[in-house]
Write an enzyme that holds these catalytic residues in place. Structure first.
Site, PDB file in Angstrom:
ATOM      1  N   HIS A 308       0.855  -1.165  -0.133  1.00  0.00           N
ATOM      2  CA  HIS A 308       0.076  -0.078  -0.088  1.00  0.00           C
ATOM      3  C   HIS A 308       0.802   1.274  -0.048  1.00  0.00           C
ATOM      4  O   HIS A 308       2.138   1.080   0.506  1.00  0.00           O
ATOM      5  CB  HIS A 308      -0.883  -0.065   1.291  1.00  0.00           C
ATOM      6  CG  HIS A 308      -2.073   1.126   1.103  1.00  0.00           C
ATOM      7  ND1 HIS A 308      -1.935   1.932   1.487  1.00  0.00           N
ATOM      8  CD2 HIS A 308      -3.429   0.914   0.778  1.00  0.00           C
ATOM      9  CE1 HIS A 308      -3.120   3.002   1.305  1.00  0.00           C
ATOM     10  NE2 HIS A 308      -3.992   1.818   0.777  1.00  0.00           N
ATOM     11  N   ASP A 365      -7.943  -5.291   0.008  1.00  0.00           N
ATOM     12  CA  ASP A 365      -8.473  -6.268  -1.420  1.00  0.00           C
ATOM     13  C   ASP A 365      -8.111  -7.631  -1.131  1.00  0.00           C
ATOM     14  O   ASP A 365      -8.555  -8.591  -1.745  1.00  0.00           O
ATOM     15  CB  ASP A 365      -7.894  -5.699  -2.513  1.00  0.00           C
ATOM     16  CG  ASP A 365      -8.324  -4.368  -2.705  1.00  0.00           C
ATOM     17  OD1 ASP A 365      -9.792  -4.156  -2.536  1.00  0.00           O
ATOM     18  OD2 ASP A 365      -7.744  -3.472  -3.268  1.00  0.00           O
TER      19      ASP A 365
HETATM   20  N1  CMC Z   1       4.182  -7.354  -4.891  1.00  0.00           N
HETATM   21  C1  CMC Z   1       5.384  -7.551  -5.020  1.00  0.00           C
HETATM   22  N2  CMC Z   1       6.361  -6.255  -4.907  1.00  0.00           N
HETATM   23  C2  CMC Z   1       5.729  -5.338  -4.491  1.00  0.00           C
HETATM   24  C3  CMC Z   1       4.333  -5.190  -4.361  1.00  0.00           C
HETATM   25  C4  CMC Z   1       3.584  -6.026  -4.751  1.00  0.00           C
HETATM   26  N3  CMC Z   1       2.317  -6.315  -4.360  1.00  0.00           N
HETATM   27  N4  CMC Z   1       4.040  -3.975  -3.871  1.00  0.00           N
HETATM   28  C5  CMC Z   1       5.152  -3.194  -4.004  1.00  0.00           C
HETATM   29  N5  CMC Z   1       6.083  -4.245  -4.277  1.00  0.00           N
HETATM   30  C6  CMC Z   1       7.592  -3.785  -4.317  1.00  0.00           C
HETATM   31  C7  CMC Z   1       8.092  -2.752  -5.622  1.00  0.00           C
HETATM   32  O1  CMC Z   1       8.392  -3.644  -6.607  1.00  0.00           O
HETATM   33  C8  CMC Z   1       9.165  -2.061  -5.001  1.00  0.00           C
HETATM   34  O2  CMC Z   1      10.345  -2.832  -4.989  1.00  0.00           O
HETATM   35  P1  CMC Z   1      11.795  -1.979  -5.033  1.00  0.00           P
HETATM   36  O3  CMC Z   1      11.972  -1.094  -3.919  1.00  0.00           O
HETATM   37  O4  CMC Z   1      12.672  -3.334  -5.204  1.00  0.00           O
HETATM   38  O5  CMC Z   1      11.693  -1.551  -6.370  1.00  0.00           O
HETATM   39  C9  CMC Z   1       8.642  -1.658  -3.361  1.00  0.00           C
HETATM   40  O6  CMC Z   1       7.843  -2.861  -3.139  1.00  0.00           O
HETATM   41  C10 CMC Z   1       7.897  -0.255  -3.296  1.00  0.00           C
HETATM   42  O7  CMC Z   1       6.915  -0.233  -4.318  1.00  0.00           O
HETATM   43  P2  CMC Z   1       6.291   0.941  -5.232  1.00  0.00           P
HETATM   44  O8  CMC Z   1       5.579   0.572  -6.241  1.00  0.00           O
HETATM   45  O9  CMC Z   1       7.210   1.973  -5.181  1.00  0.00           O
HETATM   46  O10 CMC Z   1       5.003   0.943  -3.805  1.00  0.00           O
HETATM   47  P3  CMC Z   1       3.854   2.225  -4.219  1.00  0.00           P
HETATM   48  O11 CMC Z   1       3.838   2.853  -2.963  1.00  0.00           O
HETATM   49  O12 CMC Z   1       4.054   3.100  -5.354  1.00  0.00           O
HETATM   50  O13 CMC Z   1       2.770   1.003  -4.725  1.00  0.00           O
HETATM   51  C11 CMC Z   1       0.768  -0.340  -4.748  1.00  0.00           C
HETATM   52  C12 CMC Z   1       1.625   0.666  -3.730  1.00  0.00           C
HETATM   53  C13 CMC Z   1      -0.628  -0.677  -3.842  1.00  0.00           C
HETATM   54  C14 CMC Z   1       0.361   0.422  -5.963  1.00  0.00           C
HETATM   55  C15 CMC Z   1       1.796  -1.423  -4.869  1.00  0.00           C
HETATM   56  O14 CMC Z   1       1.756  -2.084  -3.485  1.00  0.00           O
HETATM   57  C16 CMC Z   1       0.962  -2.591  -5.514  1.00  0.00           C
HETATM   58  O15 CMC Z   1       1.007  -2.735  -6.774  1.00  0.00           O
HETATM   59  N6  CMC Z   1       0.145  -3.393  -5.202  1.00  0.00           N
HETATM   60  C17 CMC Z   1      -0.645  -4.403  -5.637  1.00  0.00           C
HETATM   61  C18 CMC Z   1      -1.772  -4.059  -6.026  1.00  0.00           C
HETATM   62  C19 CMC Z   1      -2.837  -3.678  -4.967  1.00  0.00           C
HETATM   63  O16 CMC Z   1      -2.912  -4.515  -3.850  1.00  0.00           O
HETATM   64  N7  CMC Z   1      -3.462  -2.327  -4.859  1.00  0.00           N
HETATM   65  C20 CMC Z   1      -4.626  -2.314  -3.912  1.00  0.00           C
HETATM   66  C21 CMC Z   1      -4.194  -1.276  -3.004  1.00  0.00           C
HETATM   67  S1  CMC Z   1      -5.195  -1.187  -1.605  1.00  0.00           S
HETATM   68  C22 CMC Z   1      -6.868  -0.636  -2.217  1.00  0.00           C
HETATM   69  C23 CMC Z   1      -6.871   0.977  -2.528  1.00  0.00           C
HETATM   70  O17 CMC Z   1      -6.761   1.539  -1.451  1.00  0.00           O
HETATM   71  O18 CMC Z   1      -6.966   1.240  -3.718  1.00  0.00           O
END
Ligand code: CMC
Length: 424
Positions: A308, A365
């Protein structure tokens, strides 16, 4: 300019010798925020890709402490609301700022019931769509179509309150119509005597052919799902609603923008993507393969329902969802491999250094899809359910923004294109 008064001053030192004093604001809870409004007068912008360090507004609706895993609505913890109150209590709280008295809640319910039905022209709007259209596409269209029916001037408090009631009342009706249309079944009229969640289940699953009795365990689960999705401060969809609203757009069109933003798999679409992922994994023995894919930087795969932007701890909504999931499966006597896969995936991911180091925990989710599937809601409708619950958060933010008479949202950019050039 913010209503807040600066509590500290920050000083920005540029290597060209300039020094700029900036105000530092402190809300009731949470991080300090450096006010940068004056920077543009000095020929500077801030750059914050993805707005990870930017407060879009002041708001007194919802507070999240992502490090501690805390979510408060108007000060009340989400689990207290989800376990002890109904969605309509929470909706009232978000909109009005205080918990309703019994009388206020009765009046609120009465008004919502009075607006449940949609104009009969909507049946024709639905007929224009292919039966296999994605329900989120239909919901976007249906919610913005409401703007064609209600175009008050939205200036007075009365207009604002009526808009909030209309949206809260009509979203379940439109959502159920999306589903019924997709399966070629007749639309069911809303039932005033049922609860908000009970009425939604009725419109989804009843047919004109036989009586339908709402199962109280599923009704409570549905109500909790709405409550857990009710608001989540300035996420992508809420900030989209605020951005659109800032230009003075019709509020129903603003909500359509929220729905469009919610649709993506990184946001509300994750519940759909999560169940599809659990189905694809299928059995516990395949989990290591998917964990390895999630960790592989050359593979775009991510564990859906994990991670998240704000929570760097267990999402407090996921805890309530997990408990509700067990209640529903027990009530229905379902022993699904999905739950087994989900629990094992959670266990393995939470003990894996990759997920621990990045603070990736299950989010709202992760378990919601299993509950919805058990209730009988098709996977393509999952994000619609999220939109339905979140509508009140969008309206509360729209209402708050209206009261503040804020500026149009107009971010800047760092231009990286051509220098000026001319046609030959
Ligand atoms: N699986 C594997 N690796 C992950 C995941 C995941 N679900 N989420 C983040 N990472 C890794 C990412 O690859 C990165 O690694 P590194 O530092 O080595 O490059 C690190 O964790 C940080 O990720 P980020 O993309 O910079 O984090 P963010 O804050 O931009 O993304 C997120 C948040 C929710 C988009 C992401 O965690 C994700 O894509 N999760 C899966 C989709 C999901 O479940 N979304 C629902 C969110 S809750 C409902 C809502 O409020 O909408």
């Amino acid at each position: 300019m913010p209503n807040l008064h600066p509590t500290l001053t920050a000083e920005l030192h540029l290597s060209d010798g300039r020094k700029i004093a900036l105000p530092v604001y402190q809300g009731t809870l949470g991080y300090n925020a450096i006010g940068v409004e004056t920077l543009q007068k000095q020929g500077l912008f801030t750059y914050d890709q993805g707005l990870t360090s930017t407060a879009l507004c002041e708001s007194s609706i919802t507070y999240i402490d992502g490090d501690q895993g805390i979510l408060l609505h108007r000060g009340y913890p989400i689990d207290e609301l989800a376990f002890n109150k109904t969605y309509l209590d929470t909706a009232y709280l978000l909109l009005e700022g205080e918990m309703p008295t019994e009388e206020q809640l009765t009046e609120f319910k009465k008004e919502i019931c009075a607006h449940y039905m949609v104009n009969d022209q909507f049946t024709r709007l639905f007929q224009g769509f292919r039966r296999d259209s994605h329900p989120m596409a239909v919901m976007c269209a249906a919610s913005s179509a409401l703007a064609a029916f209600y175009n008050d001037d939205f200036q007075s408090d009365k207009d604002t309150d009526r808009t909030a009631i209309r949206l809260l009342a009509k979203m379940p009706t439109l959502a159920a119509m999306c589903y019924k249309y997709s399966i070629g079944r007749p639309f069911m009229y809303p039932q005033y005597h049922l609860s908000y969640a009970g009425n939604f289940l009725y419109m989804m699953f009843a047919t004109p052919c036989e009586p339908y009795v709402v199962n109280p365990v599923l009704e409570r689960a549905m109500d909790r799902i709405f409550t857990l999705h009710a608001d989540h401060e300035q996420n992508a969809s809420t900030s989209s609603v605020r951005s659109v609203a800032s230009s003075g757009s019709n509020p129903f069109a603003c909500i359509a923008a929220g729905i469009a933003s919610l649709w993506g798999a990184s946001h509300g679409g994750a519940n759909e993507a999560c169940v599809r992922m659990l189905e694809e994994i299928g059995t516990v023995d395949r989990i290591p393969e998917f964990i390895a894919k999630a960790k592989d930087k050359n593979d775009p795969f991510r564990l859906m329902g994990f991670g998240h932007r704000v929570y760097k701890n267990y999402d407090p909504r996921a805890k309530v969802m997990r408990e509700t999931c067990h209640e529903v499966l027990q009530e229905l006597g379902i022993n699904t491999p999905l739950l087994e896969v989900a629990m094992e995936l959670e266990r393995i991911a939470l003990s894996d250094p990759y997920f621990i180091e990045r603070k990736l925990y299950p989010n709202v989710d992760f378990y919601s899809g299993i509950i919805l599937k058990a209730i009988g809601i098709p996977v393509s409708m999952f994000t619609v359910i999220f939109a339905l619950g979140r509508t009140v958060g969008w309206i509360a933010n729209w209402k708050e923004m209206n009261e503040e008479h804020l500026k149009i949202v107009r971010p800047r950019q760092i231009y990286t294109g051509h220098q000026e050039r001319h046609l030959k």
